[in-house]
Design an enzyme around this catalytic site. Sequence first.
Site, PDB file in Angstrom:
ATOM      1  N   GLU A   1      -9.171  -2.497   5.667  1.00  0.00           N
ATOM      2  CA  GLU A   1      -9.915  -1.906   6.742  1.00  0.00           C
ATOM      3  C   GLU A   1     -11.108  -2.811   7.024  1.00  0.00           C
ATOM      4  O   GLU A   1     -12.071  -3.260   6.123  1.00  0.00           O
ATOM      5  CB  GLU A   1     -10.827  -0.708   6.950  1.00  0.00           C
ATOM      6  CG  GLU A   1      -9.060   0.344   6.400  1.00  0.00           C
ATOM      7  CD  GLU A   1      -7.892   0.758   8.180  1.00  0.00           C
ATOM      8  OE1 GLU A   1      -7.825  -0.366   9.011  1.00  0.00           O
ATOM      9  OE2 GLU A   1      -7.287   1.323   8.127  1.00  0.00           O
TER      10      GLU A   1
ATOM     11  N   HIS B   1      -6.225  -5.140  10.527  1.00  0.00           N
ATOM     12  CA  HIS B   1      -6.414  -4.240   8.822  1.00  0.00           C
ATOM     13  C   HIS B   1      -4.627  -5.575   8.070  1.00  0.00           C
ATOM     14  O   HIS B   1      -4.305  -5.155   9.460  1.00  0.00           O
ATOM     15  CB  HIS B   1      -6.101  -2.820   9.090  1.00  0.00           C
ATOM     16  CG  HIS B   1      -5.334  -2.206   9.127  1.00  0.00           C
ATOM     17  ND1 HIS B   1      -5.029  -0.696   9.030  1.00  0.00           N
ATOM     18  CD2 HIS B   1      -4.192  -2.284   9.339  1.00  0.00           C
ATOM     19  CE1 HIS B   1      -4.004   0.034   8.958  1.00  0.00           C
ATOM     20  NE2 HIS B   1      -3.199  -1.410   9.225  1.00  0.00           N
TER      21      HIS B   1
ATOM     22  N   ASP C   1       0.913  -1.199   0.020  1.00  0.00           N
ATOM     23  CA  ASP C   1      -0.129  -0.079  -0.017  1.00  0.00           C
ATOM     24  C   ASP C   1       0.685   1.490  -0.135  1.00  0.00           C
ATOM     25  O   ASP C   1       2.153   1.699   0.560  1.00  0.00           O
ATOM     26  CB  ASP C   1      -1.060   0.030   1.115  1.00  0.00           C
ATOM     27  CG  ASP C   1      -0.231  -0.660   2.319  1.00  0.00           C
ATOM     28  OD1 ASP C   1       1.193  -0.402   2.875  1.00  0.00           O
ATOM     29  OD2 ASP C   1      -0.669  -1.196   3.071  1.00  0.00           O
TER      30      ASP C   1
ATOM     31  N   ASN D   1      -6.547  -3.392  14.720  1.00  0.00           N
ATOM     32  CA  ASN D   1      -8.214  -3.011  13.940  1.00  0.00           C
ATOM     33  C   ASN D   1      -8.451  -4.551  13.533  1.00  0.00           C
ATOM     34  O   ASN D   1      -9.358  -4.498  12.460  1.00  0.00           O
ATOM     35  CB  ASN D   1      -8.931  -2.673  12.975  1.00  0.00           C
ATOM     36  CG  ASN D   1      -7.883  -1.712  12.209  1.00  0.00           C
ATOM     37  OD1 ASN D   1      -7.089  -2.474  11.881  1.00  0.00           O
ATOM     38  ND2 ASN D   1      -8.750  -1.037  11.167  1.00  0.00           N
TER      39      ASN D   1
HETATM   40  P1  PGA Z   1       2.596  -1.532  12.957  1.00  0.00           P
HETATM   41  O1  PGA Z   1       1.649  -1.534  11.826  1.00  0.00           O
HETATM   42  O2  PGA Z   1       3.473  -2.346  12.391  1.00  0.00           O
HETATM   43  O3  PGA Z   1       3.389  -0.205  12.715  1.00  0.00           O
HETATM   44  O4  PGA Z   1       2.002  -1.751  13.806  1.00  0.00           O
HETATM   45  C1  PGA Z   1       1.026  -3.053  11.318  1.00  0.00           C
HETATM   46  C2  PGA Z   1       0.145  -2.543  10.311  1.00  0.00           C
HETATM   47  O5  PGA Z   1      -0.277  -1.038  10.570  1.00  0.00           O
HETATM   48  O6  PGA Z   1      -0.219  -2.979   9.740  1.00  0.00           O
END
Ligand code: PGA
Length: 250
Positions: free
Chosen positions: A151, A146, A75, A144
Amino acid sequence: MNVLDFSNLKLAICADYGEVSRVSAGYVLGAVKDKANAVLGLATGSTPVGMYKEIVFAYKNGGADFSKVTTFNLDEYFPIKNTDSQSYIYFMKENLFGGINIDMENVNIPNGEAADAEVECLWYEEKIKAAGGIDLQVLGIGLNGHIGFNEPSPYFEAKTHYVSLDESTIKANSRFFESEDLVPRHALSMGVGTIMAAKKILLIVTGEAKAEILKETILGKITPEVPASVLQLHQNVTIVADRDAAKYFL
Ligand code: PGA
């Protein structure tokens, strides 16, 4: 390291973040050793930073050759300048690409500067197809649930698409910005279908804050409200977690 086997899904529980980083790096390096022209799907975020350091270290010590490897990142914020220090292309150059012998021609990240987001998404899917699909997709997971920027939603998105970020994601990502107002509200992300089409998946999860969502992902109902739960249906998933994130599986 203790490995739990849920048939198609394996959970490797590591002592700490250092071991998670070494084990996941070993997994990625193994994929490149097995196939010099491997197609890797890559992720940004705090979690994989240690893994990328280990990969760069292995490369500098003669342990890997990325000259024929192709990459596709999950992304990118949209819109964002490629030169913006918050862009994911910038992150990837800083954390990985600048430290290995990858040909930047073979690096693919959704273009945050594209004139038309929809056209960019279609083009991204075409490029993945033309590369023969993704051999190994690295994932992190949001609080959450994702994966990429998919999302929680009433349905699973099949393809690369334009996304409105969740309030919780904007809050979580604001730690990288001077203020929450500066976090982009939109992004381009591979779809859940794009991710599920990868031959193998490596999900990296660390920290106690993610213990609940990891439990839901592995044992909960498969639902687009917990996008990562769809991984229960993939044929080859390895989850590498530290003891804090895997506390319900100890
Ligand atoms: P993080 O993000 O590794 O910074 O916790 C993971 C994500 O949001 O996919």
